[in-house]
Design a protein around this motif. Structure first.
Motif, mmCIF file in Angstrom:
data_model
loop_
_atom_site.group_PDB
_atom_site.id
_atom_site.type_symbol
_atom_site.label_atom_id
_atom_site.label_comp_id
_atom_site.label_asym_id
_atom_site.label_seq_id
_atom_site.Cartn_x
_atom_site.Cartn_y
_atom_site.Cartn_z
ATOM 1 N N ASN A 1 50.407 -24.613 1.715
ATOM 2 C CA ASN A 1 51.082 -25.906 1.849
ATOM 3 C C ASN A 1 52.234 -25.835 2.846
ATOM 4 O O ASN A 1 52.519 -26.797 3.555
ATOM 5 N N CYS B 1 62.300 -18.748 -2.343
ATOM 6 C CA CYS B 1 61.737 -19.715 -3.285
ATOM 7 C C CYS B 1 61.883 -19.216 -4.721
ATOM 8 O O CYS B 1 62.290 -19.975 -5.610
ATOM 9 N N LEU C 1 56.845 -26.334 -5.128
ATOM 10 C CA LEU C 1 56.900 -27.031 -3.840
ATOM 11 C C LEU C 1 58.318 -27.489 -3.537
ATOM 12 O O LEU C 1 58.772 -27.440 -2.382
ATOM 13 N N ILE D 1 56.180 -35.188 -2.574
ATOM 14 C CA ILE D 1 56.017 -34.606 -3.914
ATOM 15 C C ILE D 1 55.542 -35.633 -4.941
ATOM 16 O O ILE D 1 54.652 -35.323 -5.752
ATOM 17 N N GLU E 1 46.936 -29.033 -3.479
ATOM 18 C CA GLU E 1 47.775 -28.200 -2.617
ATOM 19 C C GLU E 1 47.968 -28.832 -1.233
ATOM 20 O O GLU E 1 49.073 -29.167 -0.854
ATOM 21 N N CYS F 1 54.698 -28.682 -8.460
ATOM 22 C CA CYS F 1 55.729 -29.450 -7.759
ATOM 23 C C CYS F 1 57.097 -28.782 -7.869
ATOM 24 O O CYS F 1 57.923 -28.909 -6.960
#
Length: 447
Positions: free
Chosen positions: A189, A43, A135, A322, A407, A132
């Motif tokens: 999440n 990530c 995410l 999202i 979240e 976001c």
């Protein structure tokens, strides 16, 4: 004669594929003063790779989702309505359609810093757009790696092995232990998304999925350390985290047995049915049966399933989830930051804390409820408190409440699990009210 699936090919798929999934999701990797997971490294790598373009990409996805969902609602094109994946992503009810459109408007305002301060400020819109962005990167790295954790057999293996412990205590399948570990070492999440996908495929009932989402989706250990550092009690982190774990286990055992979780139908998703069997036959040993179940699952694992399943999860997250997380998160933070609602609602909590002898009870009372909006706000509200014990209590509480709208709350509501906003409020309050005396008692042992 019943077919046996334990053979060399399936064993290798089970062992090697599951090992890769565990390595990516569950193995803690040293990272500075704390540790993280390889999934988090992926990530972070994606975030650095996208660089300054990431907010523009996320805004484009959110805007595209809003525009296509509007087009679908009014024009009802066959290419969306007759396509299983596209219809799930873009065909929305009026509430979710408004949420997507609102998310697109908010994203554009925050990206270009135009509009009222209460929408685009660092406390509201800027925070949610940043969340976001993260995410978005989690989804890209998560979607195509998740099958190695869910489809190679490790969940079936642990389900059989752990069921004698997990089911009596928490009333969920043994495989739920994987969700818990994914949350502890990764991100809450990501754990909720994992649970949602398992429910969609018939491995959890409605009650089990709702229960796991609202009780097992603890924040990661690194984030717990961030909270402890923010409120200035990092020197007590071992006791701080031990308290989080103990209180979390006690809460999970209690919440499973009371409404609203206990009243959720204990039935599987109607369109899929039950795809789970963790019961060990009487004439079979535990370990060989666990291996057989794992190999049975590994037998159906393949590249085609990884690609098709990963694409479906990715599209659903980017264009359906999202935008809603963004719009609902900004609204929640606007209420928490710019209105006195939490001040008004928290007076009974101040009385509760005062009865328990917590210092600065009424001053920190809003922090006991504002976590419903976002898990980081309580830590910011108590940074000026002098009592270390009080900061310890509120810090732990903020991390065991779990139902954070920015979240996991929006993800839970958007899933097909029958937990609406009202039920999430009740579960949040239950966790808060039950947890406070437990944390206070633990804190008295420490300070």
């Amino acid at each position: 004669m019943e077919k046996k699936y334990t053979n060399t090919a399936n064993l290798l798929t089970f062992i090697l594929g599951s090992a890769f999934g565990i390595l990516m999701f569950l193995v803690p990797i040293p990272h500075g003063a704390t540790f993280t997971t390889l999934l988090d490294f992926c990530c972070t790598f994606l975030k650095k790779g996208f660089g300054a373009s990431l907010p523009y990409i996320v805004t484009a996805c959110v805007t595209f989702a809003g525009a296509i969902s509007l087009y679908d609602y009014f024009c009802k094109p066959a290419w969306i309505r007759e396509h299983d994946v596209f219809s799930k992503v873009f065909s929305s009810s009026p509430l979710y359609l408004c949420s997507k459109v609102m998310g697109a408007i908010f994203a554009i305002m925050c990206l270009f810093k135009v509009g009222p301060e209460y929408i685009i400020s660092v406390d509201t819109g800027a925070t949610m757009l940043g969340l976001c962005n993260t995410l978005f990167c989690i989804v890209l790295s998560f979607s195509f790696i998740m099958p190695f954790l869910t489809d190679c057999g490790i969940m079936e293996f642990l389900g059989v092995i752990m069921r004698p412990v997990v089911h009596p205590l928490f009333r969920v399948p043994g495989r739920a232990s994987v969700d818990l570990m994914a949350s502890w070492f990764g991100a809450s999440n990501a754990a909720v998304i994992l649970t949602r996908e398992q429910y969609n495929r018939g491995f959890y009932t409605k009650r089990e999925a709702g229960y796991i989402m609202t009780n097992f989706s603890l924040v990661s250990i690194p984030f717990c350390l961030i909270i402890a550092t923010t409120i200035g009690i990092e020197q007590y982190f071992p006791a701080f985290y031990l308290c989080i774990c103990l209180v979390g286990i006690i809460l999970a055992a209690i919440i499973a047995r009371i409404p609203p979780i206990s009243t959720v139908p204990n039935t599987y998703r109607e369109s899929v049915g039950k795809n789970l069997d963790e019961h060990v036959p009487e004439d079979v040993e535990l370990l060989p049966y666990a291996v057989e179940m794992a190999c049975r699952r590994a037998n159906s694992f393949g590249i085609k399933g990884i690609i098709s399943g990963g694409m479906e999860v990715t599209l659903g997250m980017l264009f359906d989830l999202i935008p809603i997380v963004l719009s609902w998160g900004i609204l929640a933070l606007m209420v928490a930051t710019y209105t006195p609602i939490f001040q008004w609602l928290s007076y009974p909590m101040g009385m509760y804390l005062n009865v328990l002898g917590v210092a600065d009870a009424f001053k920190v009372a809003p922090a006991t409820l504002v976590g419903f909006a976002d898990m980081f706000i309580p830590a910011l509200l108590i940074t000026g408190i002098e009592s270390v014990e009080t900061k310890f209590i509120i810090g732990v509480l903020s991390l065991v409440q779990i139902i954070y709208m920015t979240e996991v709350g929006a993800i839970i509501i958007k899933s097909e699990v029958p937990l609406n906003f009202g039920k999430l409020v009740i579960i949040f309050l239950e966790r808060t009210i039950i947890a406070i005396p437990l944390i206070v008692a633990f804190a008295r042992l420490v300070f």
